[in-house]
Design an enzyme around this catalytic site. Structure first.
Site, PDB file in Angstrom:
ATOM      1  NE  ARG A 109      -4.091  -1.959   2.307  1.00 21.77           N
ATOM      2  CZ  ARG A 109      -4.371  -3.231   1.958  1.00 21.77           C
ATOM      3  NH1 ARG A 109      -2.998  -3.996   2.082  1.00 21.77           N
ATOM      4  NH2 ARG A 109      -5.287  -3.833   1.651  1.00 21.77           N
TER       5      ARG A 109
ATOM      6  CB  SER B 130     -10.092  -9.239   4.366  1.00 26.34           C
ATOM      7  OG  SER B 130      -9.953 -10.552   4.207  1.00 26.34           O
TER       8      SER B 130
ATOM      9  CD  GLU C  56      -3.608 -11.694   6.334  1.00 30.25           C
ATOM     10  OE1 GLU C  56      -2.719 -11.282   6.955  1.00 30.25           O
ATOM     11  OE2 GLU C  56      -4.123 -11.055   5.246  1.00 30.25           O
TER      12      GLU C  56
ATOM     13  NE  ARG D 100      -4.067 -19.184   1.371  1.00 30.50           N
ATOM     14  CZ  ARG D 100      -3.434 -17.973   1.448  1.00 30.50           C
ATOM     15  NH1 ARG D 100      -4.517 -16.869   2.180  1.00 30.50           N
ATOM     16  NH2 ARG D 100      -2.549 -17.650   1.205  1.00 30.50           N
TER      17      ARG D 100
ATOM     18  CE  LYS E 269       1.248 -14.646  -2.214  1.00 31.56           C
ATOM     19  NZ  LYS E 269       1.269 -13.855  -3.425  1.00 31.56           N
TER      20      LYS E 269
END
Length: 455
Positions: free
Chosen positions: A35, A206, A325, A356, A422
């Site tokens: 961001r 989220s 997450e 997932r 990652k």
């Protein structure tokens, strides 16, 4: 979803022979770093990011804003001593952006591309072609942009920037990803009329990540009206205007602290995560409450957050919609608990780096577990587990979940542990340092030395 493995890419997950007792310094937040890079590229003056995360996703974002005209210069010895200087310039095309499989890059950058002077093509890993982008694509078209995607609503695509965007009001369905909302808010100050984003779909996942976006916009001098301020539900308004360049210290990534806190819970040990902030919008802060409910205790001090396992793991019934997450790590701990767990509100995880929910079900059950998918989550009934290969599907959070299981189950081999790069480079070394009782630190210390003193 597919899995493959060979003996060359199997990592023997180390088992814990004793309760862990360690201090960990996790790298910076991916969500904050990416961001901040977007806002710095849009700012009216230069900015600096201190202690940014250096990982695949953030390097892809840095390369993307460079492709659009900004300068990103890396200075310092690495780790805690590193900083990135960002000098914005006029957004330009033609350009090509490689998104890899980074949701923030594929969703946050198209609105910037609409402000560029020329076409910008977006492409990425094969899995990126399966991840939804319709929320951003449809919204940009409604706001006046021209986007070519062959009607897919997914990558690859080209945004034909015209140097400006009218902006205004737009309705989107962000039930598959809160990043659709953040993407429009981040660039909104540069739209001629600003932007009003109205979410019209199902449950918005989220939400803390949207609050992070709002907080960072305000810190850059932008006026934002948000639901949590008493405004209309599911509506965000960003006023047009300049953004200030900032000198920002990036918080540690609290979601990446999860496997280390889980290690304390699983082994009945103690782990301190350095520099845990007193106030944060990061979803990972919820780990304090969640893992305490599962049997641990925590204390926040000037040194950071110290989490202590209680010697047993309790099952959990929780809605994780705001913190999806964290689901893989929580599922791994739940598979080692002494009672059933139900994880709800995370149906959107089927659209993440991999599906997932399907992956966790298949891999935990492959070690002898009893996991079933529900409409919006998982039901986990603990069973005695055994060794075996734990596939990761190129998903970093699957990889760390496999490492957590390996603490208590001998013979677990994690396929492609390198995928943790990652968001958390050096994870295998950090994990080994934690188990050895050394301070596990990402990168190097302020003097350039690698930090590995005894805890």
């Amino acid at each position: 979803m597919s899995a493959h493995s060979s003996s060359a890419d199997l990592w023997p997950a180390p088992s814990a022979s004793a309760p862990v007792d360690a201090t960990v310094a996790v790298p910076g937040s991916k969500s904050v770093t990416n961001r901040a890079l977007v806002l710095a590229a849009l700012a009216a003056g230069p900015g600096r990011l201190r202690r940014p995360l250096r990982s695949r996703d953030t390097l892809l974002m840095a390369d993307a804003v460079r492709a659009l005209g900004a300068s990103v210069e890396v200075t310092g010895p690495g780790g805690a001593g590193e900083f990135w200087d960002v000098a914005p310039a006029g957004l330009r095309g033609p350009a090509t952006v490689d998104v890899g499989n980074a949701g923030t890059v594929m969703r946050f950058l198209p609105p910037l591309a609409a402000l560029a002077d020329g076409p910008v093509r977006f492409d990425g890993d094969p899995r990126s072609y399966e991840r939804p982008l319709h929320g951003v694509i449809d919204a940009l078209r409604a706001l006046g942009a021209r986007v070519e995607d062959a009607g897919r609503g997914r990558l690859p695509m080209t945004v034909h920037g015209s140097g400006s965007l009218p902006g205004g009001s737009v309705e989107i369905d962000a039930s598959s990803s809160s990043q659709f909302v953040s993407a429009l808010l981040l660039s909104g100050p540069r739209f001629d009329q600003g932007v009003e984003v109205r979410h019209t779909g199902g449950t918005l996942p989220s939400v803390p990540h949207i609050r992070m976006t709002v907080d960072m916009l305000r810190a850059a001098g932008v006026r934002v009206d948000a639901p949590e301020d008493g405004g209309e539900a599911d509506v965000w308004r960003v006023a047009p205007g300049p953004l200030r360049g900032r000198d920002l210290v990036v918080e540690p990534d609290l979601s990446n602290a999860q496997p280390f806190l889980a290690a304390a819970l699983v082994t009945g040990g103690r782990v301190t995560v350095r520099d845990w902030p007193e106030r944060t919008t990061q979803p990972g802060d919820a780990l304090r409450r969640i893992f305490t409910e599962m049997g641990g205790s925590c204390e926040l001090s000037e040194q950071g957050l110290t989490f202590t396992g209680g010697g047993r793991i309790r099952g959990l019934d929780a809605d994780l919609g705001d913190v999806g997450e964290l689901t893989p790590g929580i599922a791994a701990v739940a598979a080692l608990a002494d009672s059933e767990s139900v994880l709800r509100g995370v149906g959107h995880l089927r659209l993440h780096e991999t599906d997932r929910l399907a992956a966790l079900t298949k891999e935990i059950n492959g070690l002898g577990g009893d996991v079933t998918e529900t409409e919006d989550g998982l039901r986990i009934r603990p069973r005695p587990l055994h060794g075996g290969v734990f596939h990761t599907y190129d998903d970093h959070r699957l990889a760390t979940a496999g490492a957590v299981l390996g603490l208590a189950v001998e013979g677990v081999e994690v396929e492609n542990i390198a995928t943790t790069g990652k968001t958390m480079p050096d994870f295998p070394r950090l994990w080994a340092d934690m188990l050895d009782g050394r301070t596990a630190a990402h990168g190097a210390g302020p003097g350039g030395e690698r930090v590995e003193e005894r805890a």
